[in-house]
Design a protein around this motif. Structure first.
Motif, mmCIF file in Angstrom:
data_model
loop_
_atom_site.group_PDB
_atom_site.id
_atom_site.type_symbol
_atom_site.label_atom_id
_atom_site.label_comp_id
_atom_site.label_asym_id
_atom_site.label_seq_id
_atom_site.Cartn_x
_atom_site.Cartn_y
_atom_site.Cartn_z
ATOM 1 N N ASP A 293 0.845 -1.182 0.000
ATOM 2 C CA ASP A 293 0.000 0.000 0.000
ATOM 3 C C ASP A 293 0.888 1.243 0.000
ATOM 4 O O ASP A 293 2.028 1.219 0.461
ATOM 5 C CB ASP A 293 -0.925 0.000 1.221
ATOM 6 C CG ASP A 293 -0.150 0.031 2.529
ATOM 7 O OD1 ASP A 293 -0.013 1.116 3.128
ATOM 8 O OD2 ASP A 293 0.355 -1.052 2.934
ATOM 9 N N LYS A 294 0.375 2.338 -0.526
ATOM 10 C CA LYS A 294 1.198 3.521 -0.768
ATOM 11 C C LYS A 294 1.717 4.152 0.513
ATOM 12 O O LYS A 294 2.824 4.681 0.551
ATOM 13 C CB LYS A 294 0.413 4.543 -1.596
ATOM 14 C CG LYS A 294 -0.164 3.987 -2.881
ATOM 15 C CD LYS A 294 0.905 3.299 -3.725
ATOM 16 C CE LYS A 294 0.321 2.655 -4.963
ATOM 17 N NZ LYS A 294 -0.462 1.434 -4.681
ATOM 18 N N LYS A 295 0.921 4.093 1.582
ATOM 19 C CA LYS A 295 1.374 4.669 2.835
ATOM 20 C C LYS A 295 2.582 3.924 3.379
ATOM 21 O O LYS A 295 3.539 4.537 3.872
ATOM 22 C CB LYS A 295 0.237 4.651 3.860
ATOM 23 C CG LYS A 295 0.540 5.416 5.140
ATOM 24 C CD LYS A 295 -0.691 5.523 6.014
ATOM 25 C CE LYS A 295 -0.416 6.363 7.254
ATOM 26 N NZ LYS A 295 -1.641 6.514 8.089
ATOM 27 N N ASN A 296 2.583 2.608 3.272
ATOM 28 C CA ASN A 296 3.716 1.816 3.748
ATOM 29 C C ASN A 296 4.935 2.015 2.854
ATOM 30 O O ASN A 296 6.071 2.082 3.340
ATOM 31 C CB ASN A 296 3.338 0.340 3.799
ATOM 32 C CG ASN A 296 4.369 -0.488 4.542
ATOM 33 O OD1 ASN A 296 4.605 -0.291 5.730
ATOM 34 N ND2 ASN A 296 5.004 -1.405 3.834
ATOM 35 N N ALA B 287 5.622 4.708 1.200
ATOM 36 C CA ALA B 287 6.154 6.026 1.545
ATOM 37 C C ALA B 287 6.991 5.949 2.815
ATOM 38 O O ALA B 287 8.018 6.634 2.936
ATOM 39 C CB ALA B 287 5.012 7.018 1.712
ATOM 40 N N ARG B 288 6.552 5.114 3.741
ATOM 41 C CA ARG B 288 7.328 4.934 4.970
ATOM 42 C C ARG B 288 8.685 4.294 4.658
ATOM 43 O O ARG B 288 9.705 4.657 5.265
ATOM 44 C CB ARG B 288 6.551 4.049 5.958
ATOM 45 C CG ARG B 288 7.255 3.857 7.298
ATOM 46 C CD ARG B 288 7.239 5.123 8.111
ATOM 47 N NE ARG B 288 8.020 4.982 9.341
ATOM 48 C CZ ARG B 288 8.103 5.926 10.269
ATOM 49 N NH1 ARG B 288 7.472 7.074 10.101
ATOM 50 N NH2 ARG B 288 8.828 5.732 11.358
ATOM 51 N N SER C 50 1.901 10.171 -1.350
ATOM 52 C CA SER C 50 1.701 9.662 0.001
ATOM 53 C C SER C 50 2.843 10.083 0.916
ATOM 54 O O SER C 50 2.630 10.367 2.097
ATOM 55 C CB SER C 50 1.579 8.134 -0.023
ATOM 56 O OG SER C 50 1.302 7.626 1.259
ATOM 57 N N ASN D 154 2.161 12.208 4.323
ATOM 58 C CA ASN D 154 2.474 11.611 5.613
ATOM 59 C C ASN D 154 3.777 12.097 6.230
ATOM 60 O O ASN D 154 3.995 11.910 7.435
ATOM 61 C CB ASN D 154 2.512 10.089 5.476
ATOM 62 C CG ASN D 154 1.155 9.496 5.202
ATOM 63 O OD1 ASN D 154 0.325 9.387 6.090
ATOM 64 N ND2 ASN D 154 0.906 9.124 3.944
ATOM 65 N N ARG E 28 -6.714 5.713 1.080
ATOM 66 C CA ARG E 28 -6.446 6.153 2.459
ATOM 67 C C ARG E 28 -5.085 6.820 2.565
ATOM 68 O O ARG E 28 -4.610 7.106 3.664
ATOM 69 C CB ARG E 28 -6.531 4.957 3.410
ATOM 70 C CG ARG E 28 -7.918 4.349 3.444
ATOM 71 C CD ARG E 28 -8.080 3.412 4.636
ATOM 72 N NE ARG E 28 -7.317 2.190 4.490
ATOM 73 C CZ ARG E 28 -7.799 1.086 3.913
ATOM 74 N NH1 ARG E 28 -9.009 1.088 3.383
ATOM 75 N NH2 ARG E 28 -7.082 -0.011 3.830
ATOM 76 N N THR E 29 -4.447 7.073 1.411
ATOM 77 C CA THR E 29 -3.160 7.771 1.327
ATOM 78 C C THR E 29 -2.099 7.010 2.098
ATOM 79 O O THR E 29 -1.184 7.549 2.596
ATOM 80 C CB THR E 29 -3.279 9.206 1.863
ATOM 81 O OG1 THR E 29 -4.453 9.792 1.327
ATOM 82 C CG2 THR E 29 -2.089 10.031 1.428
#
Length: 213
Positions: A69-72, A74-75, A103, A107, A212-213
């Motif tokens: 997922d994009k949020k992960n 990006a992390r 993302s 974030n 959910r970005t």
């Protein structure tokens, strides 16, 4: 996560995130002109530390079962910057890479100097309305649904990825003649293993989470 191309160490970071199946870190060794070193930047003169990233599942990076997922993702980028000793960077992203870059900014705004996006389209509920069957004058991204199938493509495409590479270049590239035989073979080899196919498919399977970005 592999980031094989480094230039201008100890200078502000410029980080490129490219689309699925175009892992920039791996491609940079074949075509280093894809990652030019700027002579100056918005923060003042001098060199940049250019970081070309193979995201998880891409190129020479690890290919875990999940986390696409994009949020992960990006992390992942944020942690990579910290590992390399940077607190912020200029972020650039293409296609699915642009979704990851967006993302990242959403974030980790404090770690973003500036953002550049191209070939961008953030997944929303509208993706559920995309038509898979060809229609005259309309895009038909049939591979979106195909890449969401569990286990099938690994069996169909292991060691047979070259026709996919050639078709995508012929169908999507503005100047397909610029893709040399070496580049085509490189991508076919990089993405012709079960783990690589599964890793690439992970991006499509994570589309429902992207809103959910």
């Amino acid at each position: 996560m592999r980031q094989p191309l480094r230039r201008g160490e100890r200078h502000p970071a410029a980080l490129g995130v490219r689309r699925k199946r175009r892992a920039l870190g791996a491609a940079a060794r074949l075509a280093p002109d894809l990652v030019p070193v700027p002579q100056g930047h918005a923060g003042g003169g001098g060199a940049l530390h250019v970081i070309a990233v193979d995201l998880r599942g891409m190129g020479e990076s690890d290919k875990p079962q999940g986390g696409y997922d994009k949020k992960n993702l990006a992390r992942d980028i944020y942690e990579l910057l910290r590992h390399l000793g940077h607190t912020s960077a200029y972020i650039a992203g293409e296609d699915i890479g642009s979704q990851v870059a967006y993302s990242f900014v959403a974030n980790h705004a404090e770690a973003t100097r500036r953002l550049a996006l191209w070939e961008t389209g953030h997944p929303t509920e509208l993706f559920n309305e995309l038509r898979m069957l060809p229609q005259e004058g309309q895009p038909a991204p049939w591979w979106f649904a195909l890449n969401m199938l569990d286990g099938l493509l690994e069996k169909l495409l292991e060691g047979r990825f070259r026709p996919i590479v050639d078709w995508l270049i012929g169908y999507q590239a503005t100047t397909p003649e610029t893709f040399s035989e070496e580049v085509r073979e490189h991508y076919a080899a990089a993405y012709g293993t079960p783990d690589a196919i599964r890793g690439g498919n992970g991006y499509y399977k994570a589309f429902p989470q992207a809103s959910r970005t």
